[in-house]
Design a protein around this motif. Structure first.
Motif, PDB file in Angstrom:
ATOM      1  N   ARG A   1      72.431  15.606  48.323  1.00  0.00           N
ATOM      2  CA  ARG A   1      73.837  16.025  48.188  1.00  0.00           C
ATOM      3  C   ARG A   1      74.381  15.845  46.771  1.00  0.00           C
ATOM      4  O   ARG A   1      75.515  16.226  46.468  1.00  0.00           O
ATOM      5  CB  ARG A   1      74.694  15.203  49.162  1.00  0.00           C
ATOM      6  N   LEU A   2      73.553  15.286  45.889  1.00  0.00           N
ATOM      7  CA  LEU A   2      73.996  14.983  44.526  1.00  0.00           C
ATOM      8  C   LEU A   2      74.193  16.235  43.679  1.00  0.00           C
ATOM      9  O   LEU A   2      73.368  17.144  43.697  1.00  0.00           O
ATOM     10  CB  LEU A   2      72.956  14.090  43.847  1.00  0.00           C
ATOM     11  N   ILE A   3      75.297  16.289  42.947  1.00  0.00           N
ATOM     12  CA  ILE A   3      75.460  17.273  41.876  1.00  0.00           C
ATOM     13  C   ILE A   3      75.977  16.553  40.635  1.00  0.00           C
ATOM     14  O   ILE A   3      76.520  15.451  40.722  1.00  0.00           O
ATOM     15  CB  ILE A   3      76.424  18.432  42.234  1.00  0.00           C
ATOM     16  N   ASN A   4      75.769  17.189  39.475  1.00  0.00           N
ATOM     17  CA  ASN A   4      76.267  16.649  38.207  1.00  0.00           C
ATOM     18  C   ASN A   4      77.091  17.708  37.494  1.00  0.00           C
ATOM     19  O   ASN A   4      76.719  18.883  37.470  1.00  0.00           O
ATOM     20  CB  ASN A   4      75.108  16.248  37.290  1.00  0.00           C
ATOM     21  N   LEU A   5      78.183  17.265  36.883  1.00  0.00           N
ATOM     22  CA  LEU A   5      79.039  18.163  36.106  1.00  0.00           C
ATOM     23  C   LEU A   5      78.968  17.772  34.631  1.00  0.00           C
ATOM     24  O   LEU A   5      78.813  16.596  34.296  1.00  0.00           O
ATOM     25  CB  LEU A   5      80.481  18.090  36.616  1.00  0.00           C
ATOM     26  N   PRO A   6      79.098  18.749  33.730  1.00  0.00           N
ATOM     27  CA  PRO A   6      78.937  18.475  32.294  1.00  0.00           C
ATOM     28  C   PRO A   6      80.118  17.731  31.691  1.00  0.00           C
ATOM     29  O   PRO A   6      81.281  17.959  32.064  1.00  0.00           O
ATOM     30  CB  PRO A   6      78.820  19.884  31.689  1.00  0.00           C
TER      31      PRO A   6
END
Length: 376
Positions: free
Chosen positions: A340-345
């Motif tokens: 479920r992990l996401i990364n944003l810049p």
């Protein structure tokens, strides 16, 4: 057309011409390695991260390997979080140790302290604490105390942690040693490179020898089976230029993270990590966990195609699931969350106005995806 906002991108604060001039001076001097710029970088890193010593090397991965070898871990167990780049685990093996994978704390994305405590035994030599995505939690201080009590070392994997702190403690001076990366996507970059920080003179001496083929600092004799892990003068010049702007970089990354923290607040869509006000996070990227009702791949595709920014994720499969290790163990928290992990810049090319727009677009896309899944 507006340029795609990528997950990570280096920024040189309009110092490209100055960097090029210094590189030209290096080329003219003929001193491409083991010169004054590497020494200058080591001194400045020591001062910035409040450590007695710093040893510049050619990557964050080799920094870990050299450091672990300096701790003499052959045949011993090293506890590491499963959610980390494979370099952390590979370094243990290459230094002759046995990686023992540990679950993560969902509130921070870093190592689960309770799970780590359970896995300490007579074979344990040390624990590696990874500042995942630049989150710097107070649990690292708890782990420091545990390691001291158990008489085992604490090694900070600070590839994402340049300039972070917990109260009076600076990342890079909390454990017995710390390793930083200067890879192309990192907060400070030289394209490649790494550095070891420590307050332990014996560790400093051994690391300095191992990174230079195992050579003695006093004579032409070789006292360890080392290798060439040296940083070049050109890389040092680039990193030194970026180091001047570290404070500015971290202020920017925290500003962008604060915008994400404010506007991405729908608990139906997201779960956020818990941030401690006493801790200075570095936010290499901004981590977020999506609802099960939202397709991560659909979100990534729609954000890229319709809104021109990249949603990323990484370190999947987890270390204990990788073919090179393939441990028959269950680490339920990490296994559940990695899907479920996401990364944003958060890098310097993301303006505050961009971050606000990213939030609006993600909220919109998530709303549509959530409604679509709910109706199925």
């Amino acid at each position: 057309m507006k340029k795609m906002i990528t997950g990570a991108e280096p920024y040189f604060f309009k110092q490209e011409n100055n960097i090029l001039k210094k590189i030209k001076q290096i080329l003219i001097s003929g001193k491409l390695a083991q010169g004054p710029n590497v020494k200058k970088l080591e001194k400045k890193i020591s001062k910035t991260f409040k450590s007695k010593y710093a040893i510049a090397v050619n990557s964050g991965g080799t920094a870990l390997e050299i450091c672990l070898e300096a701790f003499s871990i052959k045949g011993k167990e090293i506890i590491i979080p499963t959610q980390t780049f494979i370099a952390s685990a590979n370094a243990v093996v290459r230094a002759g140790g046995i990686p023992v994978f540990c679950d993560i704390d969902p509130t921070t994305g870093c190592i689960d302290i309770d799970d780590a405590k359970k896995k300490i035994n007579k074979k344990t030599a040390g624990i590696i604490f990874v500042y995942m995505f630049g989150i710097v939690p107070k649990s690292v201080i708890t782990l420091k105390e545990i390691c001291k009590k158990k008489n085992i070392f604490l090694l900070e994997d600070a590839a994402h942690g340049h300039g972070g702190s917990v109260g009076k403690y600076n990342v890079g001076s909390i454990g017995d040693a710390a390793c930083f990366s200067f890879y192309a996507t990192k907060i400070l970059t030289g394209g490649e490179g790494g550095i070891i920080t420590t307050n332990n003179l014996n560790i400093k001496k051994k690391c300095s020898s191992l990174m230079n083929h195992g050579r003695s600092p006093h004579n032409p004799l070789f006292i360890y089976s080392g290798n060439n892990f040296r940083l070049t003068e050109i890389q040092a010049v680039i990193i030194l230029s970026q180091l001047r702007y570290l404070k500015k970089t971290l202020l920017h990354r925290n500003k962008i993270a604060k915008i994400y923290q404010k506007y991405l607040n729908n608990s139906l869509f997201y779960t956020k990590v818990v941030l401690d006000k006493r801790c200075k996070n570095t936010f290499w990227r901004y981590p977020l966990y999506l609802s099960k009702q939202i397709s991560r791949s659909s979100l990534q595709t729609l954000c890229a195609k319709k809104h021109n920014f990249r949603v990323t994720w990484m370190y999947e499969p987890l270390c204990h699931q990788q073919p090179v290790f393939k441990k028959n163990i269950k680490l339920p928290k990490a296994e559940k969350l990695i899907k479920r992990l996401i990364n944003l810049p958060t890098h310097f090319l993301v303006k505050p106005s961009d971050a606000i727009q990213i939030c609006k677009n993600i909220n919109l896309v998530c709303s549509n995806l959530y409604a679509k899944n709910k109706n199925i």
